[in-house]
Design a protein around this motif. Structure first.
Motif, PDB file in Angstrom:
ATOM      1  N   MET A   1       0.837  -1.195   0.000  1.00 63.64           N
ATOM      2  CA  MET A   1       0.000   0.000   0.000  1.00 63.64           C
ATOM      3  C   MET A   1       0.878   1.253   0.000  1.00 63.64           C
ATOM      4  N   ILE A   2       0.495   2.227  -0.805  1.00 60.90           N
ATOM      5  CA  ILE A   2       1.170   3.529  -0.828  1.00 60.90           C
ATOM      6  C   ILE A   2       0.191   4.567  -0.311  1.00 60.90           C
ATOM      7  N   ARG A   3       0.597   5.300   0.713  1.00 63.55           N
ATOM      8  CA  ARG A   3      -0.238   6.367   1.262  1.00 63.55           C
ATOM      9  C   ARG A   3       0.508   7.691   1.138  1.00 63.55           C
ATOM     10  N   VAL A   4      -0.101   8.651   0.461  1.00 62.67           N
ATOM     11  CA  VAL A   4       0.492   9.973   0.272  1.00 62.67           C
ATOM     12  C   VAL A   4      -0.276  10.948   1.161  1.00 62.67           C
ATOM     13  N   HIS A   5       0.427  11.551   2.103  1.00 61.36           N
ATOM     14  CA  HIS A   5      -0.189  12.440   3.092  1.00 61.36           C
ATOM     15  C   HIS A   5      -0.003  13.901   2.675  1.00 61.36           C
ATOM     16  N   PHE A   6      -1.108  14.605   2.502  1.00 60.35           N
ATOM     17  CA  PHE A   6      -1.107  15.999   2.064  1.00 60.35           C
ATOM     18  C   PHE A   6      -1.265  16.933   3.265  1.00 60.35           C
ATOM     19  N   THR A   7      -0.649  18.111   3.160  1.00 60.53           N
ATOM     20  CA  THR A   7      -0.998  19.235   4.021  1.00 60.53           C
ATOM     21  C   THR A   7      -1.854  20.180   3.180  1.00 60.53           C
ATOM     22  N   ALA A   8      -2.388  21.212   3.787  1.00 58.16           N
ATOM     23  CA  ALA A   8      -3.186  22.185   3.040  1.00 58.16           C
ATOM     24  C   ALA A   8      -2.368  22.817   1.922  1.00 58.16           C
ATOM     25  N   ALA A   9      -1.081  23.061   2.183  1.00 60.78           N
ATOM     26  CA  ALA A   9      -0.220  23.669   1.162  1.00 60.78           C
ATOM     27  C   ALA A   9      -0.015  22.731  -0.021  1.00 60.78           C
ATOM     28  N   ASP A  10       0.071  21.426   0.232  1.00 63.63           N
ATOM     29  CA  ASP A  10       0.339  20.464  -0.839  1.00 63.63           C
ATOM     30  C   ASP A  10      -0.820  20.359  -1.824  1.00 63.63           C
ATOM     31  N   VAL A  11      -2.040  20.561  -1.356  1.00 61.03           N
ATOM     32  CA  VAL A  11      -3.208  20.473  -2.239  1.00 61.03           C
ATOM     33  C   VAL A  11      -3.092  21.488  -3.374  1.00 61.03           C
ATOM     34  N   GLY A  12      -2.496  22.627  -3.100  1.00 61.20           N
ATOM     35  CA  GLY A  12      -2.304  23.646  -4.130  1.00 61.20           C
ATOM     36  C   GLY A  12      -1.017  23.490  -4.912  1.00 61.20           C
ATOM     37  N   ARG A  13      -0.254  22.416  -4.655  1.00 61.25           N
ATOM     38  CA  ARG A  13       1.019  22.201  -5.339  1.00 61.25           C
ATOM     39  C   ARG A  13       1.055  20.865  -6.063  1.00 61.25           C
ATOM     40  N   VAL A  14      -0.093  20.482  -6.617  1.00 63.61           N
ATOM     41  CA  VAL A  14      -0.180  19.279  -7.444  1.00 63.61           C
ATOM     42  C   VAL A  14       0.054  19.690  -8.896  1.00 63.61           C
ATOM     43  N   THR A  15       1.032  19.080  -9.535  1.00 62.12           N
ATOM     44  CA  THR A  15       1.389  19.456 -10.898  1.00 62.12           C
ATOM     45  C   THR A  15       1.503  18.216 -11.789  1.00 62.12           C
ATOM     46  N   PHE A  16       1.547  18.448 -13.107  1.00 55.02           N
ATOM     47  CA  PHE A  16       1.796  17.417 -14.105  1.00 55.02           C
ATOM     48  C   PHE A  16       2.961  17.877 -14.982  1.00 55.02           C
ATOM     49  N   PRO A  17       3.826  16.962 -15.442  1.00 54.14           N
ATOM     50  CA  PRO A  17       4.837  17.367 -16.427  1.00 54.14           C
ATOM     51  C   PRO A  17       4.158  17.776 -17.735  1.00 54.14           C
ATOM     52  N   VAL A  18       4.681  18.793 -18.383  1.00 56.39           N
ATOM     53  CA  VAL A  18       4.114  19.225 -19.663  1.00 56.39           C
ATOM     54  C   VAL A  18       4.255  18.129 -20.709  1.00 56.39           C
ATOM     55  N   ASP A 195       4.616   5.191   3.354  1.00 54.69           N
ATOM     56  CA  ASP A 195       3.926   6.433   3.701  1.00 54.69           C
ATOM     57  C   ASP A 195       4.783   7.602   3.244  1.00 54.69           C
ATOM     58  N   ILE A 196       4.226   8.413   2.353  1.00 51.48           N
ATOM     59  CA  ILE A 196       4.933   9.577   1.829  1.00 51.48           C
ATOM     60  C   ILE A 196       4.282  10.828   2.412  1.00 51.48           C
ATOM     61  N   HIS A 197       5.018  11.557   3.204  1.00 50.41           N
ATOM     62  CA  HIS A 197       4.530  12.796   3.812  1.00 50.41           C
ATOM     63  C   HIS A 197       5.069  13.969   2.991  1.00 50.41           C
ATOM     64  N   LEU A 198       4.193  14.647   2.300  1.00 45.94           N
ATOM     65  CA  LEU A 198       4.618  15.706   1.387  1.00 45.94           C
ATOM     66  C   LEU A 198       5.193  16.904   2.133  1.00 45.94           C
ATOM     67  N   ASN A 199       4.594  17.292   3.227  1.00 50.39           N
ATOM     68  CA  ASN A 199       5.132  18.371   4.067  1.00 50.39           C
ATOM     69  C   ASN A 199       5.448  19.644   3.282  1.00 50.39           C
ATOM     70  N   GLY A 200       4.522  20.026   2.402  1.00 46.99           N
ATOM     71  CA  GLY A 200       4.684  21.270   1.658  1.00 46.99           C
ATOM     72  C   GLY A 200       5.466  21.157   0.367  1.00 46.99           C
ATOM     73  N   ARG A 201       6.001  19.967   0.033  1.00 45.81           N
ATOM     74  CA  ARG A 201       6.782  19.809  -1.201  1.00 45.81           C
ATOM     75  C   ARG A 201       5.903  19.697  -2.430  1.00 45.81           C
TER      76      ARG A 201
END
Length: 327
Positions: A1-18, A195-201
């Motif tokens: 299982m892979i769990r990616v943990h978001f903070t409020a800041a991370d929700v606005g920093r979701v990107t895709f490669p062009v 468990d991946i904790h984004l922590n603003g990244r």
């Protein structure tokens, strides 16, 4: 299982490669060629790609574990094939050892021993393997792979526009579940949890036509990446209906219309189909004049979409179009 943990800041920093990263594509393609169970879209690609594999590419395949994992250093965050290959060959020996040694068998061959020790010959062999693989295996199928990649980006952009980030994260793939603030998916390795904790990244979402399950990368000093399978637009296509539409409109114009099942810009369409921008503009102009697509222009970008008139032409239940070739 892979769990990616978001903070409020991370929700606005979701990107895709062009566009696809060359070394990510090489790693994912090499992995796909060795997998036992793959999705239909990957299987279609593998039938044509496998015969192009050469012995010079073995150093690349040696970095793909039996479980389908590969080291982070194989996908440096550098744009362009040559700069990325150079960065790969310059990976510090201690980084290579840290990432490879935990899953290597006790006895390794001369090449792998040289790579662990940082020998120039092993580094050159790996760089040449990636170049050869990219040129001989990936380039011949690049138009199709980019078409599917671009089509998936079109789906995600429309989902984001109409439903926001929650809708986007909830609809990536049937194996991905979003329950704020955690994104959960299956691991490619049985009984293994990360468990991946984004922590603003933030998080880079990477759609790939070369994977059947999701993969994740969480390397120090890099934005985490979640690779997920592209939507297979060809999975439910009826061959006779496709041929009938091509007989009616012409092969390329029919492909343009079919690709617009998911709205796209002129540039996205050109990339999906592997044709020039001028040709794409010409085909969209004719389809628009025929009342089959609409074009909305904003900030210098033209977004094309199907009209209600066009949709029955792409529905396989429409028997009259399926039978056109017999008329």
């Amino acid at each position: 299982m892979i769990r990616v943990h978001f903070t409020a800041a991370d929700v606005g920093r979701v990107t895709f490669p062009v566009e696809p990263h060359p070394l990510w594509e090489a790693a994912l393609a090499a992995r796909a060629l060795g997998e036992q169970s793959v999705a239909p879209g990957v299987r279609r690609w593998r039938r044509t790609a496998a015969p192009r594999v050469q012995g010079s590419m073995r150093p690349l395949f040696k970095l793909i574990s039996p479980g389908g994992l590969f080291p982070d250093f194989l996908t440096p965050s550098v744009s362009g094939l040559e700069p990325a290959v150079e960065a790969l060959m310059e990976t510090p020996a201690d980084v290579i050892r840290d990432e490879l040694e935990p899953w290597l068998p006790p006895e390794i061959d001369r090449y792998m021993r040289g790579l662990l020790e940082g020998r120039a010959g092993s580094r050159r062999a790996l760089g040449n393997a990636v170049r050869d693989f990219h040129e001989q295996v990936l380039v011949p199928s690049s138009a199709e792979l980019q078409r599917r990649y671009g089509a998936d980006l079109g789906i995600r952009s429309q989902t984001l526009l109409h439903g926001g980030i929650d809708a986007l994260l909830s609809s990536l793939h049937p194996d991905v579940e979003w329950s704020s603030p955690v994104l959960t998916t299956y691991s490619p390795v049985e009984n293994w949890t990360a468990d991946i904790h984004l922590n603003g990244r933030g998080l880079e979402l990477y759609p790939s036509p070369l994977v059947t399950n999701c993969l994740a990368m969480d390397a120090p000093d890099r934005r985490p990446v979640l690779v997920y399978p592209c939507t297979d637009l060809d999975a439910d296509t009826e061959p006779t209906a496709t041929d009938a539409l091509a007989d009616l409109l012409g092969r390329t114009r029919a492909a343009v219309l079919r690709s617009l099942t998911h709205p796209a810009t002129t540039t996205q369409l050109a990339r999906r189909l592997g044709i020039s921008l001028a040709s794409t503009s010409d085909h969209t102009r004719i389809l628009r004049a025929a009342g089959l697509i609409t074009t909305h222009r904003a900030q210098g970008t033209a977004l094309h979409a199907l009209t209600p008139t066009a949709r029955p032409l792409l529905t396989r239940e429409e028997a009259q179009w399926t039978n056109l070739r017999r008329v």
